[in-house]
Design a protein around this motif. Structure first.
Motif, PDB file in Angstrom:
ATOM      1  N   ARG A 128       5.888  -1.910  11.431  1.00 12.09           N
ATOM      2  CA  ARG A 128       5.137  -1.611  10.210  1.00 12.09           C
ATOM      3  C   ARG A 128       3.955  -0.721  10.590  1.00 12.09           C
ATOM      4  N   GLU A 129       3.771   0.356   9.836  1.00 15.80           N
ATOM      5  CA  GLU A 129       2.722   1.311  10.179  1.00 15.80           C
ATOM      6  C   GLU A 129       1.984   1.745   8.917  1.00 15.80           C
ATOM      7  N   GLN A 130       0.641   1.769   9.050  1.00 13.11           N
ATOM      8  CA  GLN A 130      -0.233   2.275   8.000  1.00 13.11           C
ATOM      9  C   GLN A 130      -1.235   3.242   8.619  1.00 13.11           C
ATOM     10  N   ALA A 131      -1.777   4.126   7.761  1.00  8.34           N
ATOM     11  CA  ALA A 131      -2.734   5.107   8.268  1.00  8.34           C
ATOM     12  C   ALA A 131      -4.015   4.445   8.727  1.00  8.34           C
ATOM     13  N   PRO A 154       0.826  -1.214   0.000  1.00 11.98           N
ATOM     14  CA  PRO A 154       0.000   0.000   0.000  1.00 11.98           C
ATOM     15  C   PRO A 154       0.859   1.261   0.000  1.00 11.98           C
ATOM     16  N   VAL A 155       0.288   2.326  -0.530  1.00 15.20           N
ATOM     17  CA  VAL A 155       1.049   3.577  -0.684  1.00 15.20           C
ATOM     18  C   VAL A 155       1.420   4.162   0.671  1.00 15.20           C
ATOM     19  N   ASP A 156       0.557   4.024   1.661  1.00 17.81           N
ATOM     20  CA  ASP A 156       0.806   4.635   2.970  1.00 17.81           C
ATOM     21  C   ASP A 156       1.605   3.734   3.909  1.00 17.81           C
ATOM     22  N   LEU A 157       2.184   2.676   3.399  1.00 18.89           N
ATOM     23  CA  LEU A 157       2.955   1.767   4.247  1.00 18.89           C
ATOM     24  C   LEU A 157       4.328   2.370   4.552  1.00 18.89           C
ATOM     25  N   GLU A 158       4.703   2.320   5.819  1.00 15.54           N
ATOM     26  CA  GLU A 158       6.004   2.806   6.262  1.00 15.54           C
ATOM     27  C   GLU A 158       6.616   1.795   7.212  1.00 15.54           C
ATOM     28  N   LEU A 159       7.934   1.629   7.111  1.00 16.21           N
ATOM     29  CA  LEU A 159       8.683   0.742   7.994  1.00 16.21           C
ATOM     30  C   LEU A 159       9.642   1.578   8.843  1.00 16.21           C
ATOM     31  N   TYR A 160       9.563   1.385  10.154  1.00 14.78           N
ATOM     32  CA  TYR A 160      10.459   2.048  11.093  1.00 14.78           C
ATOM     33  C   TYR A 160      11.468   1.020  11.592  1.00 14.78           C
TER      34      TYR A 160
END
Length: 291
Positions: free
Chosen positions: A54-57, A40-46
């Motif tokens: 893993r974080e999504q809106a 997904p476009v809003d997927l971010e990995l810290y």
């Protein structure tokens, strides 16, 4: 004795640096990875030192993600795993020494112990800045810190910022506490300069008192008042108020002042020559002929 300003400043900055470094060590926010093609476009990995989240809106943060690229085996991560906890331990030791040296419960601080705590805290700041700076240097180098190829992008995480701030605060706090060595060195040097017992002490110039005699008045200076000379104040007593001045010379008589009538007896041919002459030309006072 009040606590010196350098000690107070060090005791304020050092705990702040400890708190920031602790947050940077435990939080999974050293690097932010986003822009995955098949995600997904809003997927971010810290990515942090101990975990990957893993974080999504639309979803909650999910930690404990698997390391697919061998991120934890990278050398900067391994070094940071060792140096950051060591920095926390050294910071705790420095704060303990500072608490004993600054003496919250004693009359005077222990300057040597407080200065030693400053050196320990300064070393703790260096231990935290080394891994943070090294990690930031290779942040975008995928050969050192593995990550997926482009178009995936990597960014600085908040843990790196907190690590920089914590290390700088430890350096400032340690330097401030290290200034406590100055009074300690001054006391030691003052003790070394003391003369051994039995040595005569030379008096300083500031302790010599000289009683100079009272200068005599010049002959031209007299106590003069109302046209007559007065005795000195010491002769009149303490109640007399002296008047100091110079004697004024009396004016000489005018050159042509003549109290005698200059017309009397001016010559022998005068009809009144039978009168006794009281004035003759050639006397000290001028005659009419002199005029």
């Amino acid at each position: 004795m009040r606590t010196p300003v350098v000690m107070t400043l060090g005791m304020v900055l050092a705990p702040c640096g400890l708190l920031l470094n602790l947050t940077a060590t435990l939080a999974p926010g050293w690097r932010l990875v986003k822009g995955f093609l098949d995600q997904p476009v809003d997927l971010e990995l810290y990515q942090g030192l101990w975990d990957i989240c893993r974080e999504q809106a639309s979803l909650e943060r999910q930690c404990g993600q698997t390391d697919e690229w061998g991120y934890f085996q990278a050398q900067p991560v391994a070094v940071a795993r060792g140096l950051m906890p060591a920095s926390l331990a050294v910071t705790a030791l420095g704060l303990l020494l500072a608490a004993l040296g600054v003496r919250c419960w004693q009359e005077r601080p222990r300057f040597a112990l407080a200065g030693l705590s400053g050196v320990v805290l300064f070393a703790a700041g260096l231990l935290s800045l080394i891994p943070v700076s090294w990690y930031n240097h290779f942040l975008d180098d995928r050969a050192v810190l593995p990550a997926e190829a482009s178009p995936v992008t990597v960014h600085v995480g908040y843990s790196l910022v907190l690590g920089y701030l914590g290390g700088c605060l430890l350096l400032l706090g340690g330097s401030s506490l290290a200034l406590s060595f100055a009074p300690w060195c001054e006391e030691r040097c003052r003790g070394c300069r003391k003369a051994p017992p039995g040595t005569p002490r030379r008096s300083s110039v500031s302790t010599v008192h000289v009683d100079w005699p009272e200068p005599a008045l010049a002959p031209a200076i007299r106590y003069y008042s109302d046209g007559r000379h007065l005795p000195r104040p010491a002769e009149l007593g303490a109640a007399a108020k002296p008047r100091v001045g110079f004697p004024m010379p009396r004016p000489r008589p005018s050159a042509y002042a003549n109290p005698v009538d200059a017309l009397r007896g001016e010559g022998a041919d005068s009809p009144d020559s039978s009168l006794p002459s009281t004035r003759r030309c050639g006397d000290s006072l001028p005659c009419d002929s002199d005029l």
